[in-house]
Design a protein around this motif. Structure first.
Motif, short mmCIF file in Angstrom:
data_model
loop_
_atom_site.label_atom_id
_atom_site.label_comp_id
_atom_site.label_asym_id
_atom_site.label_seq_id
_atom_site.Cartn_x
_atom_site.Cartn_y
_atom_site.Cartn_z
N CYS A 88 0.82 -1.22 0.00
CA CYS A 88 0.00 0.00 0.00
C CYS A 88 0.86 1.26 0.00
O CYS A 88 0.48 2.28 -0.61
CB CYS A 88 -0.94 0.00 1.20
SG CYS A 88 -2.24 -1.26 1.12
N MET A 89 2.02 1.22 0.65
CA MET A 89 2.92 2.36 0.63
C MET A 89 3.41 2.62 -0.80
O MET A 89 3.58 3.77 -1.22
CB MET A 89 4.11 2.11 1.56
CG MET A 89 5.06 3.29 1.72
SD MET A 89 6.41 2.89 2.89
CE MET A 89 7.46 4.34 2.69
N GLY A 90 3.63 1.54 -1.55
CA GLY A 90 4.03 1.68 -2.95
C GLY A 90 2.95 2.31 -3.81
O GLY A 90 3.24 2.86 -4.88
N THR A 96 -2.38 11.31 3.32
CA THR A 96 -3.25 10.41 4.08
C THR A 96 -2.95 8.95 3.79
O THR A 96 -2.81 8.13 4.71
CB THR A 96 -4.73 10.71 3.76
OG1 THR A 96 -5.02 12.06 4.10
CG2 THR A 96 -5.65 9.77 4.53
N SER A 97 -2.84 8.61 2.50
CA SER A 97 -2.56 7.20 2.15
C SER A 97 -1.17 6.79 2.61
O SER A 97 -0.95 5.64 2.99
CB SER A 97 -2.72 6.97 0.65
OG SER A 97 -1.89 7.84 -0.10
N LEU A 98 -0.23 7.73 2.62
CA LEU A 98 1.11 7.40 3.12
C LEU A 98 1.06 7.14 4.62
O LEU A 98 1.68 6.18 5.12
CB LEU A 98 2.08 8.54 2.83
CG LEU A 98 3.52 8.32 3.29
CD1 LEU A 98 4.18 7.18 2.52
CD2 LEU A 98 4.35 9.59 3.15
N SER A 99 0.31 7.95 5.36
CA SER A 99 0.21 7.76 6.81
C SER A 99 -0.49 6.45 7.16
O SER A 99 -0.11 5.76 8.11
CB SER A 99 -0.53 8.93 7.45
OG SER A 99 0.25 10.11 7.37
N VAL A 104 0.28 3.39 9.82
CA VAL A 104 -0.56 2.49 10.60
C VAL A 104 -0.27 1.01 10.31
O VAL A 104 0.03 0.23 11.23
CB VAL A 104 -2.05 2.79 10.35
CG1 VAL A 104 -2.94 1.80 11.11
CG2 VAL A 104 -2.38 4.23 10.78
N LEU A 105 -0.36 0.60 9.04
CA LEU A 105 -0.22 -0.82 8.72
C LEU A 105 1.18 -1.35 9.03
O LEU A 105 1.34 -2.41 9.66
CB LEU A 105 -0.55 -1.07 7.25
CG LEU A 105 -2.03 -1.02 6.89
CD1 LEU A 105 -2.22 -1.10 5.37
CD2 LEU A 105 -2.79 -2.16 7.57
N ILE A 106 2.20 -0.63 8.60
CA ILE A 106 3.57 -1.09 8.87
C ILE A 106 3.88 -1.00 10.36
O ILE A 106 4.58 -1.86 10.92
CB ILE A 106 4.60 -0.32 8.02
CG1 ILE A 106 4.38 -0.65 6.54
CG2 ILE A 106 6.02 -0.67 8.43
CD1 ILE A 106 5.32 0.07 5.59
#
Length: 399
Positions: A88-90, A96-99, A104-106
């Motif tokens: 998802c980071m890629g 927002t999507s980076l955070s 959160v996920l990592i």
């Protein structure tokens, strides 16, 4: 060390090598992602700071689950979340999507695949007299992952671009999931005399040494995340090639192998809190020398070597002291609480680096804070007495 303990130590070491090796390379993504989307450095820095905060806040809970059900299940879930987070980071294209992905996920993935859960399993698998050394070995192999993965990550970014490089790292971190099978960590059997979770928490919270260790570990988190995230950009600002920053962080990983192993070895012979005080004082000296000496490629490399010897040496010493004070039954959970303070410091160090730079155009203030915090951590660890709590002493006397 028995055969079963050896396989647990090997599996734990390989998982830490992947989990921490990939995590230490995140700073290499700051320049290309910020440039492509027109972000200031604070956007990326906040996402990594959030990652460390989520990691720390959830660590006591993942630690408690590992103490109760064994580390293997927790590591599998953590490996899955870590993999999804990298993918998802890629795909991230906004703050927002980076955070949500990098933060959160990592952060959740790291909580299930890093020190407190893994070293808790190692601590339960080996005898007390070998515990500090075994933790040092596991942390040292994790450092080897940093040494290998940093140039590997830079190579992937150069070859595939930052987005596909993150996808490739997601495939690599997915190897944690099958490696978890090596953690045949069996929670210690419960007896009628054993502490409840609440009793363990109350005992630790009433012990001054627990809080002193925790506050000292806050400083470690501040320093390693500030340096890991911002040092490559700092060196580029000083007109050194980008490869130098990667090489410095790789040297940190390489020499941390020796530093963590020696810390684990010495921790079995010398007071671990006193060793921690010495390490933090040495960090202050190294940082002062780095920021006051004219910066060259070779002075940057010397900084990487010196910081590497001191980098994660605090981990086996801190966790080993917690195990000595309170025993190993609730080690993952108690170690997770201490690690929460590390991650609060990590959040502050990662975010403050970007915040201060965007507003002043310089990292000078953050370097100065890092030095003052080193001195504070040395003072905090010095009075800790490495003596089991009365409950453990009574149990030993009755045997």
């Amino acid at each position: 060390m028995g055969r079963g303990s050896f396989w647990i130590l090997l599996g734990a070491s390989l998982i830490l090598a992947l989990s921490l090796g990939i995590r230490h390379g995140f700073g290499l993504f700051l320049p290309p992602m910020s440039a492509e989307f027109g972000w200031g450095r604070e956007v990326f820095a906040f996402a990594i700071a959030l990652q460390n905060l989520i990691w720390g806040l959830t660590q006591p809970f993942t630690g408690a689950l590992a103490d109760r059900f064994g580390a293997r299940r927790v590591v599998i879930v953590g490996g899955i979340l870590y993999t999804i987070g990298l993918v998802c980071m890629g795909l991230a294209d906004s703050a927002t999507s980076l955070s949500l992905s990098a933060g959160v996920l990592i952060g959740l993935g790291l909580s299930g695949t890093s020190f407190s859960v893994i070293l808790g399993a190692v601590g339960r698998a080996v005898p007390m007299e070998k515990r500090s050394m075994a933790m040092g070995i596991a942390a040292a192999v994790g450092s080897f992952g940093q040494f290998v993965m940093l140039p590997g990550t830079l190579g992937l970014i150069s070859w595939l671009g930052w987005a596909l490089a993150l996808m490739a790292l997601g495939l690599l971190v997915a190897l944690i999931i099958p490696l978890a099978a090596m953690l045949k960590d069996v929670p210690l059997p419960r007896t009628g005399q054993e502490q409840t979770l609440g009793e363990a928490l109350r005992e630790a919270c009433a012990h001054s040494g627990f809080w002193l260790l925790s506050l000292g570990f806050f400083v470690c988190g501040f320093q390693v995340v500030f340096i890991g995230v911002h040092l490559p950009a700092y060196l580029v600002d000083q007109h050194l090639p980008a490869l130098v920053g990667t090489t410095v962080l790789a040297l940190v990983g390489l020499f941390n192998i020796a530093g963590t192993y020696m810390a684990g070895l010495l921790g079995g012979r010398i007071s671990k809190p006193r060793l921690l005080s010495a390490l933090y004082l040495a960090r202050a000296v190294v940082i002062v020398a780095f920021i006051l000496t004219p910066l060259t490629v070779w002075s940057a490399y010397a900084f990487g070597v010196a910081m590497g010897l001191l980098w994660l040496s605090t981990v086996p010493l801190t966790n080993g002291t917690v195990a000595t004070l309170f025993g190993v039954r609730n080690l993952s959970m108690l170690g997770g609480i201490v690690f929460l303070f590390h991650q609060l410091g990590a959040f502050l160090g990662g975010w403050m680096g970007g915040y201060v730079y965007d507003r002043t155009g310089s990292y000078d203030l953050v370097w100065q804070i890092a030095v003052l915090l080193s001195l504070l951590a040395a003072a905090l660890n010095w009075p800790v007495r490495e003596q089991p709590v009365a409950r453990l002493r009574q149990q030993e006397a009755s045997i």
